[in-house]
Scaffold this active site. Structure first.
Site, PDB file in Angstrom:
ATOM      1  CB  CYS A  16       6.807  38.887 -41.713  1.00  0.00           C
ATOM      2  SG  CYS A  16       5.502  39.058 -40.518  1.00  0.00           S
ATOM      3  CE  LYS A  19       8.100  36.597 -37.715  1.00  0.00           C
ATOM      4  NZ  LYS A  19       7.447  34.959 -37.690  1.00  0.00           N
ATOM      5  CG  ASP A  50       1.026  30.981 -35.220  1.00  0.00           C
ATOM      6  OD1 ASP A  50       2.009  31.339 -35.772  1.00  0.00           O
ATOM      7  OD2 ASP A  50       0.663  29.904 -35.372  1.00  0.00           O
ATOM      8  N   GLY A 138      -2.223  51.304 -25.666  1.00  0.00           N
ATOM      9  CA  GLY A 138      -1.189  50.890 -26.573  1.00  0.00           C
ATOM     10  C   GLY A 138       0.228  51.732 -25.848  1.00  0.00           C
ATOM     11  CG  HIS A 139       4.538  52.117 -24.694  1.00  0.00           C
ATOM     12  ND1 HIS A 139       4.412  53.014 -23.821  1.00  0.00           N
ATOM     13  CD2 HIS A 139       5.735  51.882 -24.891  1.00  0.00           C
ATOM     14  CE1 HIS A 139       5.537  53.425 -23.304  1.00  0.00           C
ATOM     15  NE2 HIS A 139       6.413  52.862 -24.072  1.00  0.00           N
TER      16      HIS A 139
END
Length: 348
Positions: A16, A19, A50, A138-139
């Protein structure tokens, strides 16, 4: 492929900590059109919460979130486990139960062996299985840096929804996991973390925030959010802004990972810690002569961090005991919400 590169060497940041700058993100969101007058959209992007929450006909709510990032560890299975734990956390932070996930995968083709990618996916699937959910699809794309995460769908009853904006004056504030993940990740990138500390790091970043479901069933709990890339100050400020209150943080209360203070004093600080302070430091009141290293711990970006909980002060010890009994031994009462401007004030 010989001499395979370390996963962390292929990314400019990790977890994170990669970000967007919170000031830039806030400006970008402010420039987006409002979600509109959708009666069933209970939570959108208006409070930097969130996840999004949509109410169905029978009072059941659908919770939707997505989260992904670049590696903060070199072990591909652990990278997958940490990323999945972090993504699922957003559902728990809204008071919900996850029901399935979709994988989000970006890999630099030609730089990483397919077996390494398979182990990243394996790690993510393992944590989803622990949470009792499937990875239903998913991708994937070819990207310059490795990226992995999940889109997660969950459910809850309307009365269980917990936003980050509903704290009340007088509330106690509890944090369920220790801080210092970004400091440890900086040490990992420089190969300066020993085996015991690495184990502590993995243990906290792969600990599912399942306690969020129990907390949402407690009327004394008013607001929830998880602490991630903006650190305890940034996410505490989001709670303060949402409620129009001052968050008083007792910085000496912790909790911190065992070597976080020593490492940050040795210079293990992420770039995101500096960006965070530059973005919102004007809305934070620090004690006179507060040392920079302590401030860095408060702006330290967390990956798969703990839940930040506000609850009625009279029930705070009961709530804290419930959290600790569920296995979150580091959970600590760290502050309170008081009447005043939407700011953070650090005491101690």
């Amino acid at each position: 492929m010989t001499d395979a590169p370390r996963l962390t060497s292929l990314a400019h940041g990790g977890g994170c900590g990669c970000k967007l700058d919170p000031a830039i993100l806030r400006r970008l969101l402010s420039e987006q059109p409002a979600a509109g007058p959708f009666e069933r959209l209970l939570v959108g992007n208006e409070t930097s919460d969130d996840a999004a929450v949509w109410e169905l006909d029978d009072g059941t709510c659908v919770i939707a979130t997505t989260d992904f990032f670049t590696p903060m560890v070199d072990d591909p299975v652990e990278f997958g486990r940490i990323a999945a734990t972090n993504a699922i956390s957003d559902v728990y932070a809204m008071g919900g139960r996850p029901i399935f996930a979709l994988a989000i995968l970006g890999m630099p083709v030609g730089k990483i062996e397919p077996d390494v990618v398979a182990r990243i996916l394996q790690g993510g699937a393992e944590k989803c299985a622990e949470a009792g959910i499937p990875v239903a699809g998913g991708h994937s794309i070819d990207t310059p840096e490795p990226i992995y995460g999940l889109a997660v769908i969950g459910t809850c009853r309307r009365e269980a929804v917990r936003r980050n904006a509903d704290a009340l004056a007088g509330d106690a504030v509890i944090l369920t996991k220790p801080l210092g993940v970004g400091v440890y990740s900086a040490a990992i990138k420089r190969e300066a973390l020993d085996a015991a500390d690495y184990s502590d790091f993995v243990a906290t970043t792969t600990r599912l925030n399942t306690i969020g479901m129990a907390l949402a069933a407690e009327p004394a709990v008013h607001a929830l959010t998880d602490v991630t890339g903006f650190g305890i100050l940034g996410h505490g400020l989001e709670i303060a802004r949402g409620a129009g209150l001052t968050f008083v943080l007792e910085a000496s209360a912790g909790p911190f990972l065992p070597r976080a203070e020593a490492l940050v004093q040795d210079g293990f600080v992420t770039g995101a810690s500096h960006r965070n302070w530059n973005a919102f430091g004007a809305e934070v009141d620090l004690p006179a002569d507060y040392p920079d290293w302590r401030r860095h711990l408060l702006t330290d970006p967390q990956t798969s961090g703990g839940l930040l909980v506000t609850c009625a002060a009279a029930q705070a010890e009961t709530v804290l005991a419930c959290i600790r009994d569920a296995g979150y031994a580091a959970a600590t009462r760290i502050g309170r919400m008081v009447a005043g401007p939407a700011r953070v004030r650090v005491d101690g």
